[in-house]
Structures are given as structure tokens and as C-alpha cells.
Design an enzyme around this catalytic site. Structure first.
Site, mmCIF file in Angstrom:
data_model
loop_
_atom_site.group_PDB
_atom_site.id
_atom_site.type_symbol
_atom_site.label_atom_id
_atom_site.label_comp_id
_atom_site.label_asym_id
_atom_site.label_seq_id
_atom_site.Cartn_x
_atom_site.Cartn_y
_atom_site.Cartn_z
ATOM 1 N N LYS A 126 34.642 28.008 23.635
ATOM 2 C CA LYS A 126 34.971 28.401 22.251
ATOM 3 C C LYS A 126 36.440 28.790 22.221
ATOM 4 C CE LYS A 126 33.196 29.055 18.126
ATOM 5 N NZ LYS A 126 32.137 28.312 17.432
ATOM 6 N N ASP A 166 35.174 25.339 13.247
ATOM 7 C CA ASP A 166 34.334 26.530 13.035
ATOM 8 C C ASP A 166 34.936 27.192 11.790
ATOM 9 O OD1 ASP A 166 32.168 28.311 14.377
ATOM 10 O OD2 ASP A 166 33.733 29.747 13.923
HETATM 11 P P1 NDP Z 1 33.525 28.095 6.815
HETATM 12 O O1 NDP Z 1 34.879 28.645 7.093
HETATM 13 O O2 NDP Z 1 33.390 26.725 6.269
HETATM 14 O O3 NDP Z 1 32.711 29.088 5.869
HETATM 15 C C1 NDP Z 1 32.477 30.412 6.196
HETATM 16 C C2 NDP Z 1 31.879 31.106 4.999
HETATM 17 O O4 NDP Z 1 31.549 32.443 5.340
HETATM 18 C C3 NDP Z 1 32.857 31.195 3.841
HETATM 19 O O5 NDP Z 1 32.142 31.204 2.637
HETATM 20 C C4 NDP Z 1 33.534 32.539 4.074
HETATM 21 O O6 NDP Z 1 34.044 33.130 2.897
HETATM 22 C C5 NDP Z 1 32.369 33.354 4.599
HETATM 23 N N1 NDP Z 1 32.883 34.386 5.527
HETATM 24 C C6 NDP Z 1 33.650 34.204 6.624
HETATM 25 N N2 NDP Z 1 33.952 35.375 7.191
HETATM 26 C C7 NDP Z 1 33.371 36.312 6.428
HETATM 27 C C8 NDP Z 1 33.307 37.713 6.506
HETATM 28 N N3 NDP Z 1 33.926 38.392 7.494
HETATM 29 N N4 NDP Z 1 32.574 38.349 5.543
HETATM 30 C C9 NDP Z 1 31.954 37.660 4.559
HETATM 31 N N5 NDP Z 1 31.986 36.330 4.437
HETATM 32 C C10 NDP Z 1 32.675 35.671 5.363
HETATM 33 O O7 NDP Z 1 32.722 28.227 8.210
HETATM 34 P P2 NDP Z 1 31.399 27.493 8.651
HETATM 35 O O8 NDP Z 1 30.507 27.296 7.493
HETATM 36 O O9 NDP Z 1 31.788 26.354 9.509
HETATM 37 O O10 NDP Z 1 30.773 28.585 9.641
HETATM 38 C C11 NDP Z 1 29.891 29.611 9.184
HETATM 39 C C12 NDP Z 1 29.161 30.184 10.373
HETATM 40 O O11 NDP Z 1 28.407 29.148 11.012
HETATM 41 C C13 NDP Z 1 30.007 30.792 11.473
HETATM 42 O O12 NDP Z 1 29.315 31.864 12.078
HETATM 43 C C14 NDP Z 1 30.138 29.660 12.469
HETATM 44 O O13 NDP Z 1 30.430 30.127 13.782
HETATM 45 C C15 NDP Z 1 28.746 29.075 12.387
HETATM 46 N N6 NDP Z 1 28.607 27.704 12.852
HETATM 47 C C16 NDP Z 1 29.334 26.691 12.294
HETATM 48 C C17 NDP Z 1 29.157 25.401 12.727
HETATM 49 C C18 NDP Z 1 29.845 24.250 12.080
HETATM 50 O O14 NDP Z 1 29.521 23.102 12.433
HETATM 51 N N7 NDP Z 1 30.730 24.452 11.130
HETATM 52 C C19 NDP Z 1 28.268 25.091 13.855
HETATM 53 C C20 NDP Z 1 27.487 26.214 14.312
HETATM 54 C C21 NDP Z 1 27.687 27.459 13.834
HETATM 55 P P3 NDP Z 1 35.507 32.703 2.351
HETATM 56 O O15 NDP Z 1 35.284 31.415 1.638
HETATM 57 O O16 NDP Z 1 35.898 33.822 1.467
HETATM 58 O O17 NDP Z 1 36.362 32.568 3.554
#
Ligand code: NDP
Length: 444
Positions: A126, A166
Site C-alpha cells: 500500500k 484508492d
Molecule cells: P474515493 O476518494 O473515490 O471516495 C471516498 C469517499 O469517502 C468520498 O465520498 C469522500 O468524501 C469520503 N471520505 C473520505 N475520507 C473521509 C473522511 N475522513 N470522512 C468522511 N468521508 C470521507 O475513494 P474510494 O471510493 O476509492 O475508497 C473508499 C474506501 O474504499 C476507502 O477505505 C478505500 O481504501 C476502500 N477501497 C477502495 C477500493 C477501490 O477500488 N477504489 C478497493 C478496496 C477498498 P469527499 O468526496 O468529501 O472526499
């Protein structure tokens, strides 16, 4: 003191100020207790728990770049190459101001077991940076990505370490980093996944994590005599995982009524309008406050609150530690039947325990969000054979992988008398394969 407790105490003492890493190791070790206790002297002699909690390598570096005002900015870059027993390191890059060594280590540690569960030959890694892409111009994001890759390219490669996206790292960032890797190393190879379709990306990679989450949820429900049809679902987040989880729930006849971002959350009793959400988040890169302009009957609330809404199924898809003990109480009180994690470790340890003790079917992220990395591994296969598979082919493979993961973790849990404890099942099934490979490869 037992071997498990002894190593856990040492991991905590040796890695101060890394609470998320402690949390992830504690959860895994608690699940592994019965496995280790069966052959404690053997595992202790082999120092298996010490080896699996110490990254093979950790690279930390400076990322200087020039902003639009001509000022030099400096961020921290990091890559943790945690475990390569079953394949090249594989795991995403996260760009978010909260990123630090402990968070990347927790994510890398979880990734070892997740990647093992996919059944594909990928090790755990990671990385990321405390850079915040929000509010930056495209040129600034490109300048940062190029500088980040200028250092990272010395340590990765199609057969050694293959990063992906991510939080904060989507198609745009992957494209800039791929271009820089190619320029410096002179290699056109599958060194990153999540690439655009015109330069080696896989169909269905964008959808994979969200779709995979819903495939495993559907299998879980089917094996417990129900399904997603006509179910009310609460989703948190509004990013890549959340958007495609919502899409697949709607395709399967369920209704998602919430989503959130880092400033607030939306309740739409008629079901989230996906076209509106995609336009706000994928095109405009705007805040959820805009959602009401598209759907006047919806509600927007500042802060947290998604888990207060009554639902049958909850899918946390935002970030770590976003579902707390009070939320777990509320979900139980509201009659929720299943919680499947889309994000990595979104549920705190006490909330997880409470949900499980109250009969909620709970699937941890390392199993339920493994669809993303699984399709990343399929992207690597396509790059190696210089072919592209159709959307249906990739999507079918993804479905099979998720269904297999469910049955593997279910079987592992039952083997240790822990029926429906999918946390234990996931940790045990993931661990067994990695440890067998580590032992076969000797002390390394
Ligand atoms: P994105 O950046 O596309 O989206 C993240 C979302 O979560 C956004 O809506 C963001 O809000 C919100 N967010 C992020 N940080 C915070 C916080 N501290 N408090 C509240 N809301 C928050 O990321 P992903 O969708 O790719 O990833 C989401 C999760 O899934 C993570 O934990 C990631 O590690 C996990 N994951 C992702 C994978 C992937 O293929 N993308 C694979 C496996 C796991 P805002 O829009 O305001 O930033």
C-alpha cells in the site's frame, strides 16, 4: 503470556503512534488465536506472527512540486511493501491529508489477507501521500503525480510491485503517474492498474469494488434465505466504491437511500439518483450540497448521520473508523440484518463486536471489498497477454471470485466452530494460504 498476546504487545510497543495499525493487527490476531494455539510452539519457533507484522520494505520519500503561484510545495510519499509470499506486492495509493505511516501500514497489512482471499497470485502492499488533490488544478495534480512517480518508479515494476488507486487516486492520477513511469523507465508495462481503457486498463475495473461488494452481499443474504430485492440500503461515501455499490444494488432491485462525503450526507427516500450523483462527484468534483438541486425532495445534513436512517442492509464505503459504537447500536435498534464493508476497516472494533453479538451478519472489508484488487489482478493478466477481455467476461470472473470468497470464509469460520463469524473466517482463510507460502520459502 500466550504467543499471540506477547507478539501483539511487542507490535504495539514497537510501533508507537500508529493506532490504526494496532487496531488492524489486534483484529487479525484475535481471529487467529485458535489457529495459532493449535500449534503454538511451531509458529513461535518460526516467528510467523513477528514476520507477518513486519513489512518486508518501507520506502518514504520527499515529493516536491510547484503550485500555480510558482511556490514550491513539499509532501510526504510512502510505499509499504508488506508481504510478497504469494505474488508481487499489490495495493492502492491513497492521496489524502490524513495519510501517515500508521494508516498506510494498516492498509498494507490488511491487503495481505485480502489479496490472499481473492485466490489470485498477489502479495500485499500500500502507499500514498498526504497530498490533497481537492481544490488543486489539473496542472498541479499532474505536477504532484509526476514528482511522486519520479521517486516511486525506482521501486516498482510489473513483476515486483503494482500500485492502483484508492482514496483521492482515480483515473486522472493513475494516467499522470503511468505517463511519468513510462518516460523515466522506458517501459510500457502493466506497472499500475486502474488505467484508462486506451492504454491497458480493464473493462469493469472502475465498477469492480462496488459491484463486488454487492455480489458478496447478495450471496450472503441468499445463503441466509433472502436477497437484496426490495431491501432498503444505507451507503456511506460518494466516491468510486459507493457509486458503483449503489448502481449494483439498484440493478438487483434494492433501494439505496443515503450517501455521504466528508462534509455531510444525503437522505433521499425515493432512492439515490445515480445520474445526479455521478455528475456531482465524477464530472463536477463538487460537494453533496448540490444534490438537492437535482432532487428537491431529498434532505442534506451537515456532519455524520447516515447510520441513523432505518435500513435492512448497511454498506459503509467512505473511510476507516466511520461506523462507531453508537451507530452500531442504532443499526441494531432499527432492525438492520447485514453490514458489509466497502471501505477498509470502516467499523471500529467495539462496533464490530456489538453488531456480531446482536446477530447482524457482518462481512469485513478484506473479504467484501476484494473485488477491486481482484479485477486489478485480472488487468495484470490482460496486460501480460496483451489482450483485453469484454466487460461481461471480467464481470463474470468478478462474480465468481466474490462468491468463492464468501464460501471460503464461511467454511474457514465453520472449521473453527465459528459459524457466521466472517471476521474470523476471512482472517483465518487469508492467513493460512500466506503462511503456507512463507513456510515453503524458508526464512525470508
Ligand atoms: P474515493 O476518494 O473515490 O471516495 C471516498 C469517499 O469517502 C468520498 O465520498 C469522500 O468524501 C469520503 N471520505 C473520505 N475520507 C473521509 C473522511 N475522513 N470522512 C468522511 N468521508 C470521507 O475513494 P474510494 O471510493 O476509492 O475508497 C473508499 C474506501 O474504499 C476507502 O477505505 C478505500 O481504501 C476502500 N477501497 C477502495 C477500493 C477501490 O477500488 N477504489 C478497493 C478496496 C477498498 P469527499 O468526496 O468529501 O472526499
Amino acid at each position: 503470556m500466550s504467543y499471540v498476546d506477547d507478539v501483539l504487545a511487542r507490535v504495539i510497543a514497537k510501533n508507537p503512534s500508529e493506532p490504526e495499525f494496532h487496531q488492524a493487527v489486534t483484529e487479525v490476531f484475535e481471529s487467529l488465536r485458535p489457529v495459532i494455539e493449535e500449534k503454538e510452539d511451531f509458529y513461535k519457533k518460526e516467528a510467523i506472527l513477528e514476520r507477518i507484522t513486519e513489512p518486508e520494505r518501507m520506502i518514504k520519500f520527499r515529493v516536491p512540486w510547484v503550485d500555480d503561484n510558482g511556490n514550491v510545495q513539499v509532501n510526504m510519499g510512502i510505499r509499504v511493501q508488506f508481504n510478497s509470499a504469494i505474488g508481487p506486492y499489490k495495493g492502492g495509493l491513497r492521496f489524502h491529508p490524513s495519510v501517515n505511516q500508521g494508516i498506510i501500514k494498516f492498509l498494507g497489512f490488511e491487503q495481505i489477507f485480502k489479496n490472499s482471499l481473492t485466490g489470485l497470485p498477489i502479495g500485499g502492499g500500500k502507499g500514498g501521500s498526504d497530498f490533497d488533490p481537492k481544490g488543486k488544478s489539473d496542472r498541479e495534480v499532474m505536477a504532484f503525480c509526476q514528482s511522486f512517480m519520479t521517486e516511486l518508479c525506482k521501486h516498482i515494476g510489473a513483476d515486483t510491485d503494482v500500485p492502483a488507486g484508492d482514496i483521492g487516486v482515480g483515473g486522472r492520477e493513475i494516467g499522470y503517474m503511468f505517463g511519468q513511469y513510462k518516460r523515466i523507465r522506458g517501459l510500457y508495462e502493466g506497472v499500475l492498474t486502474g488505467k484508462g481503457l486506451t492504454y491497458g486498463g480493464s473493462l469493469a475495473r472502475t465498477e469492480a469494488t462496488g459491484y463486488g461488494l454487492v455480489y458478496i452481499t447478495e450471496e450472503l443474504l441468499k445463503c441466509h434465505g433472502t436477497d437484496l430485492k426490495d431491501k432498503t440500503v444505507c451507503v456511506s461515501g460518494a466516491g468510486n466504491v459507493a457509486i458503483y455499490a449503489i448502481e449494483k444494488v439498484h440493478q438487483l432491485g434494492g433501494k439505496v437511500v443515503t450517501c455521504s462525503d466528508s462534509t455531510g450526507w444525503v437522505y433521499d427516500p425515493e432512492g439515490i439518483d445515480l445520474d445526479a450523483l455521478k455528475e456531482i462527484k465524477e464530472v463536477k468534483r463538487a460537494r453533496l450540497t448540490e444534490y438537492k438541486n437535482y432532487r428537491p425532495n431529498s434532505e442534506y445534513h451537515e456532519g455524520r448521520g447516515v447510520w441513523q436512517v432505518k435500513c435492512d442492509v448497511a454498506l459503509p464505503c467512505a473511510t476507516q473508523n466511520e461506523l462507531l459504537i453508537d451507530d452500531a447500536n442504532q443499526l441494531v435498534a432499527n432492525g438492520c440484518i447485514a453490514v458489509c464493508e466497502g471501505a477498509n476497516m470502516p467499523t471500529t472494533l467495539d462496533a464490530t463486536k456489538y453488531l456480531q453479538e446482536n446477530g447482524i451478519l457482518f462481512v469485513p472489508g478484506k473479504a467484501s471489498n476484494a473485488g477491486g484488487v481482484a479485477v486489478s489482478a485480472l488487468e495484470m493478466s490482460q496486460n501480460s497477454e496483451r489482450l483485453s477481455w469484454s466487460f461481461e467476461e471480467v464481470d463474470n470472473k468478478l462474480q465468481n471470485i466474490m462468491v468463492n470468497i464468501y464460501h471460503n470464509i464461511d467454511t474457514a469460520a465453520k472449521r473453527y466452530g465459528k459459524e457466521d463469524d466472517f471476521v474470523s473466517g476471512a482472517n483465518i482463510a487469508g492467513f493460512e494460504k500466506v503462511v503456507e507460502a512463507m513456510l515453503a520459502q524458508g526464512v525470508c
